[in-house]
Design a protein around this motif. Structure first.
Motif, short mmCIF file in Angstrom:
data_model
loop_
_atom_site.label_atom_id
_atom_site.label_comp_id
_atom_site.label_asym_id
_atom_site.label_seq_id
_atom_site.Cartn_x
_atom_site.Cartn_y
_atom_site.Cartn_z
N ARG A 35 47.93 -37.73 4.41
CA ARG A 35 47.76 -36.37 4.95
C ARG A 35 48.87 -36.03 5.95
NH1 ARG A 35 44.04 -39.34 8.35
NH2 ARG A 35 42.19 -39.12 7.06
N ASN A 36 49.55 -37.05 6.48
CA ASN A 36 50.64 -36.81 7.44
C ASN A 36 51.95 -36.52 6.71
OD1 ASN A 36 49.08 -37.42 9.80
ND2 ASN A 36 49.16 -39.57 9.17
N PRO A 37 52.88 -35.83 7.40
CA PRO A 37 54.18 -35.57 6.78
C PRO A 37 55.15 -36.75 6.92
CG PRO A 37 54.03 -34.44 8.89
CD PRO A 37 52.70 -35.10 8.67
N TYR A 38 54.71 -37.87 7.52
CA TYR A 38 55.60 -39.03 7.74
C TYR A 38 54.92 -40.30 7.26
CZ TYR A 38 52.43 -39.29 11.73
OH TYR A 38 51.29 -39.34 12.50
N TYR A 39 55.72 -41.34 7.03
CA TYR A 39 55.19 -42.65 6.62
C TYR A 39 54.66 -43.41 7.84
CZ TYR A 39 57.31 -42.51 1.97
OH TYR A 39 57.63 -42.19 0.69
N GLY A 40 53.73 -44.33 7.58
CA GLY A 40 53.38 -45.30 8.62
C GLY A 40 51.99 -45.16 9.21
N GLY A 41 51.40 -43.95 9.15
CA GLY A 41 50.07 -43.78 9.73
C GLY A 41 50.03 -44.29 11.15
N GLU A 42 49.06 -45.17 11.42
CA GLU A 42 48.91 -45.77 12.75
C GLU A 42 50.11 -46.62 13.13
OE1 GLU A 42 45.53 -46.26 14.86
OE2 GLU A 42 46.03 -44.23 14.26
N SER A 43 50.78 -47.20 12.10
CA SER A 43 51.86 -48.16 12.40
C SER A 43 53.24 -47.53 12.25
CB SER A 43 51.74 -49.39 11.48
OG SER A 43 51.67 -49.01 10.12
N SER A 44 53.35 -46.24 12.58
CA SER A 44 54.67 -45.59 12.44
C SER A 44 55.49 -45.75 13.72
CB SER A 44 54.49 -44.11 12.12
OG SER A 44 53.80 -43.46 13.16
N SER A 45 56.78 -45.43 13.61
CA SER A 45 57.67 -45.37 14.77
C SER A 45 58.01 -43.91 14.99
CB SER A 45 58.96 -46.16 14.51
OG SER A 45 58.64 -47.49 14.13
N ILE A 46 57.86 -43.44 16.23
CA ILE A 46 58.04 -42.01 16.50
C ILE A 46 59.47 -41.70 16.92
CG2 ILE A 46 57.25 -40.08 17.95
CD1 ILE A 46 55.13 -41.11 15.97
N THR A 47 60.05 -40.72 16.25
CA THR A 47 61.39 -40.23 16.59
C THR A 47 61.43 -38.74 16.30
OG1 THR A 47 63.76 -40.56 16.22
CG2 THR A 47 62.36 -40.75 14.29
N PRO A 48 62.19 -37.92 17.04
CA PRO A 48 62.93 -38.24 18.27
C PRO A 48 61.98 -38.43 19.45
CG PRO A 48 63.01 -35.89 17.84
CD PRO A 48 62.29 -36.50 16.67
N LEU A 49 62.54 -38.77 20.61
CA LEU A 49 61.73 -39.04 21.80
C LEU A 49 60.88 -37.83 22.18
CD1 LEU A 49 61.09 -41.21 23.90
CD2 LEU A 49 62.97 -40.33 25.29
N GLU A 50 61.40 -36.62 21.95
CA GLU A 50 60.65 -35.39 22.27
C GLU A 50 59.29 -35.40 21.58
OE1 GLU A 50 64.92 -34.62 22.98
OE2 GLU A 50 63.79 -35.60 21.40
N GLU A 51 59.27 -35.95 20.36
CA GLU A 51 58.03 -35.99 19.56
C GLU A 51 56.99 -36.89 20.24
OE1 GLU A 51 55.55 -34.83 16.82
OE2 GLU A 51 57.61 -34.04 16.85
N LEU A 52 57.46 -38.00 20.84
CA LEU A 52 56.54 -38.91 21.55
C LEU A 52 55.93 -38.21 22.76
CD1 LEU A 52 55.61 -41.97 21.53
CD2 LEU A 52 57.31 -42.30 23.34
#
Length: 447
Positions: A35-52
């Motif tokens: 359902r998310n637009p990115y891979y990884g679900g709970e185990s994803s890495s967030i980029t860019p820092l602004e997103e975090l």
């Protein structure tokens, strides 16, 4: 999407991506949705820092001193790979290693009486360590030699220990090891989170210490590896494997309903279409009615402009704070990575503190670990519920993974993956089943 598949996978967390990769290699027709637009679900890495910053409700965003936002890839769940562990084996067998680059983590440390000490795990280090007195060092060295030689199938190596009967507590007593040594052996070498293991048969603990020593022997500095650009690269690597073997991926795809008939899964409805399947794999967030709570974890992501004191300026390390040192039931972990791993801006470090929540004030619980990191430029606190499936999935054919626990390695995650595979296929997990077929040349031209 209106077609039939052998398996539908919901969520692109690491467990789900590894299973979809293996099943695709085994010739299954797999549809993988998130359902998310990115891979990884709970185990994803967030980029860019602004997103975090946005994710943690800090709309003002990072100050300029944090450098370029795009230089950051911040893991939501901190873990390292044991160099000789199951996940590295899975990566090697599937050749997903060709999509990833790894660096050895520079050191492994343990906390005692407010100080950080290097974990001694070889005979030489044991004799040089300031964690023990001279006589204790000799006894510990003898213990390490015993563990290294131990083979449950060779009676002469057992020295009277019954691998399936003698509790670990008795093995420690046999070598006359003191409490501090037992603490770092059980928690920093065998990587147990609590002391329950002391009264269980010793074989599992001996295997764990061997895994640590063998992993350490591969690269020398520590037993841990970490992928460049963050852990979010791992699920993506296995997703590529699945795609090469014909797996279909759909991100940003809402799951409206899991369709059941006579108590068994028959498909998934999304945006008015139904994809049919015989089996379904998912993470707990897709089947809240089929999981139960299994505790909570606190993770505190800390951005630093310096290495951690007492770690010889390491650009990456793990620190374990054993529960006995803090009057707790479970250990606190610190994982440090830095710009050297392409996950932070130049000169910056990311330290993530994690532990199982034991009280109603989780942030106070991790205070001793946060003190080791001072000064902290910015911290982000996440408290997550852990979930586990209520049944084994054999009736419904819905196989749900467990939430990622507080441990700082992937061994428990791999155990869960192997267990789900066994329940789905009806046969024990076999690493050979993961091997790419030599005749397959899909994707080889990408290199």
């Amino acid at each position: 999407m209106d077609e039939a598949y052998d398996v539908i996978v919901l969520g692109t967390g690491l467990s789900e991506c590894i299973l979809s990769g293996i099943l695709s290699v085994n010739g299954k027709k797999v549809l993988h949705m998130d359902r998310n637009p990115y891979y990884g679900g709970e185990s994803s890495s967030i980029t860019p820092l602004e997103e975090l910053y946005k994710r943690f409700g800090l709309p003002e965003g990072p100050p300029e001193s944090m450098g370029r936002g795009r230089d950051w890839n911040v893991d939501l769940i901190p873990k390292f790979l044991m160099a000789n562990g199951q996940l590295v084996k899975m990566l090697l067998y599937t050749e997903v290693t060709r999509y990833l680059d790894f660096k050895v983590v520079e050191g492994s440390f343990v906390y005692r009486a407010g100080q950080v000490h290097k974990v001694p795990s070889t005979e030489t280090e044991a004799l040089a360590s300031n964690l023990m007195g001279m006589f204790e060092k000799r006894r510990f060295r003898k213990f390490l030699v015993f563990v290294a030689n131990f083979d449950e199938n060779e009676p002469q190596t057992l020295e009277g220990v019954d691998p399936h009967g003698t509790p670990m507590r008795d093995v420690y007593e046999r070598f006359d090891l003191g409490q501090d040594v037992i603490d770092f052996t059980g928690h920093a070498l065998a990587l147990y989170r609590t002391d329950d293991y002391l009264d269980q048969p010793c074989l599992e603990t001996i295997h764990r210490i061997k895994l640590y020593s063998e992993s350490l022997a591969r690269y020398g500095k520590s037993p841990y590896l970490y992928p460049l650009y963050g852990l979010g690269e791992l699920p993506q690597g296995f997703a590529r494997l699945s795609a090469i073997y014909g797996g279909t991926y759909m991100l940003n795809k809402p799951v409206d309903e899991i369709v059941m008939e006579n108590g068994r899964v028959v498909g998934v409805r999304s945006e008015g279409e139904v994809a049919r399947c015989k089996q379904l794999i998912c993470d707990p967030s897709y089947v809240p009615e089929r999981v139960r709570g299994a505790g909570r974890v606190i993770r505190v992501i800390c951005i630093l402009s310096h290495p951690i004191r007492g770690t010889s300026e390491a650009g990456s390390c793990q620190i374990i704070l054993p529960q006995n040192q803090l009057g707790r039931k479970s250990d606190i972990y610190v994982c440090l990575v830095s710009w050297a791993h392409n996950v932070a801006a130049p000169g910056k470090f990311i330290a993530i503190v994690s532990t199982t929540v034991e009280t109603s004030e989780p942030e106070r619980e991790v205070e001793p670990a946060l003190q080791l990191l001072e000064p902290i430029s910015q911290k982000f606190v996440a408290i997550s519920d852990l979930y586990e499936p209520m049944d084994d999935g054999t009736e419904s054919q819905i196989f749900c993974s467990r939430s990622y626990d507080a441990t700082t390695h992937f061994e428990t995650t791999c155990d869960d993956i192997k267990d789900i595979y066994r329940r789905m296929v009806g046969a024990a997990f076999d690493f050979e089943s993961m091997k790419r077929h030599q005749s397959h040349i899909f994707g080889e031209d990408e290199q």
